[in-house]
Motif scaffolding. Sequence first.
Motif, PDB file in Angstrom:
ATOM      1  N   GLN A 199       1.538   7.936  -2.058  1.00 48.53           N
ATOM      2  CA  GLN A 199       1.542   7.941  -3.526  1.00 48.53           C
ATOM      3  C   GLN A 199       2.605   8.863  -4.106  1.00 48.53           C
ATOM      4  N   ALA A 258      -6.786  -6.739  -0.649  1.00 51.58           N
ATOM      5  CA  ALA A 258      -6.957  -6.577  -2.100  1.00 51.58           C
ATOM      6  C   ALA A 258      -5.678  -6.944  -2.851  1.00 51.58           C
ATOM      7  N   ILE A 259      -4.519  -6.563  -2.291  1.00 49.63           N
ATOM      8  CA  ILE A 259      -3.242  -6.901  -2.933  1.00 49.63           C
ATOM      9  C   ILE A 259      -3.027  -8.413  -2.921  1.00 49.63           C
ATOM     10  N   PHE A 300      -3.237   1.118  -4.785  1.00 50.48           N
ATOM     11  CA  PHE A 300      -4.410   1.698  -4.136  1.00 50.48           C
ATOM     12  C   PHE A 300      -5.556   1.672  -5.128  1.00 50.48           C
ATOM     13  N   ARG A 301      -6.698   2.176  -4.731  1.00 50.34           N
ATOM     14  CA  ARG A 301      -7.850   2.219  -5.636  1.00 50.34           C
ATOM     15  C   ARG A 301      -7.726   3.445  -6.545  1.00 50.34           C
ATOM     16  N   SER A 311      -5.083  -4.849   6.461  1.00 54.40           N
ATOM     17  CA  SER A 311      -6.079  -3.833   6.083  1.00 54.40           C
ATOM     18  C   SER A 311      -6.824  -4.287   4.828  1.00 54.40           C
ATOM     19  N   ASP A 312      -7.867  -3.547   4.484  1.00 57.91           N
ATOM     20  CA  ASP A 312      -8.606  -3.846   3.256  1.00 57.91           C
ATOM     21  C   ASP A 312      -7.692  -3.763   2.037  1.00 57.91           C
ATOM     22  N   GLY A 313      -6.775  -2.792   2.062  1.00 53.96           N
ATOM     23  CA  GLY A 313      -5.840  -2.646   0.942  1.00 53.96           C
ATOM     24  C   GLY A 313      -4.917  -3.834   0.802  1.00 53.96           C
ATOM     25  N   GLU A 329       0.837  -1.197   0.000  1.00 49.67           N
ATOM     26  CA  GLU A 329       0.000   0.000   0.000  1.00 49.67           C
ATOM     27  C   GLU A 329       0.879   1.257   0.000  1.00 49.67           C
TER      28      GLU A 329
END
Length: 311
Positions: free
Chosen positions: A47, A113-114, A73-74, A108-110, A22
């Motif tokens: 970022q 997702a990864i 990230f999204r 985490s949610d991130g 992330e």
Amino acid sequence: MTDTNPAITGPTRAGFVALIGEPNAGKSTLLNQMVGAKVSIVTHKVQTTRARIRGIAIHDAAQIVFVDTPGIFRPRRRLDRSMVAAAWGGASDADIILLLVEAHRGLSDGVVAIIDSLKSLDSKTPVALVINKIDRVKAESLLALSAELNAAYPFVQTFMISAEKGYGCDQLRDWLAETLPESPWLYPEDQIADLPMRMIAAEITREKLTLRLHEEIPYQLTVETEAWEERKDGSARVDQIVYVSRPGHKGIVLGKGGETIKAVGQAARAEMEEFMGRRVHLFLQVKVRENWLDEAERYNEMGLDFRDGDA
């Protein structure tokens, strides 16, 4: 290919190690720690890494080429989508993938997702887990987090480190040097990054701007090295343009009486001189280019693929 150190006997190893995670997971800090020099932009803002920056470390008979990918990230904008595509491109091309997870943030949610995306990569590339910033949590919670993450994905190894302080980095470096494939070294022994110096100089200036400015402006600007002149006395003249997307941002970047851009220029020049080991004459201009986020040329300068940003 390049000749290796003649003092090395036996087989050499070399390969690419992708750092994914992330935003703000500490990828750039780990890269700089491993290479022993500052080759990637490091700020408190997320970022900030845009291009895949390769830092090169020599350890024993191995040449470890780190690919510092943008944080995953999204994505909302074209630039975001290009950055995320660059991150996964760096991972898919690597010999080893390191997933960095912040110890205090955990699963985490991130991160979930990864991990889901790693499962769908359909790749035989080994993935190791690196739990970073271990100095922020208690030991017992680290063990529980490690167990939770390893239950979510079959990592080949788990490392617990503080990239900022260097804790655990020696063990990680040893493992990478032993695990990379046998190969001649890929770069000259004294090279620490494969980015052109023009791009590294632009990243240095962009970092200083990011540290100095606040809110959304750092994500709405880019820096390009327009001209580079080698002088007879061994110094370099560097001309750079700071592109901002809104007229109101130009005044903020310049500051009252030009004080902000002057301070940024002084800090950037000092770091360039330290990095290159010689004098640098840095000249900065600030220009409004409202649509730079939609111009392919700007993406090429950042080492990103404009087409990756297509929705």
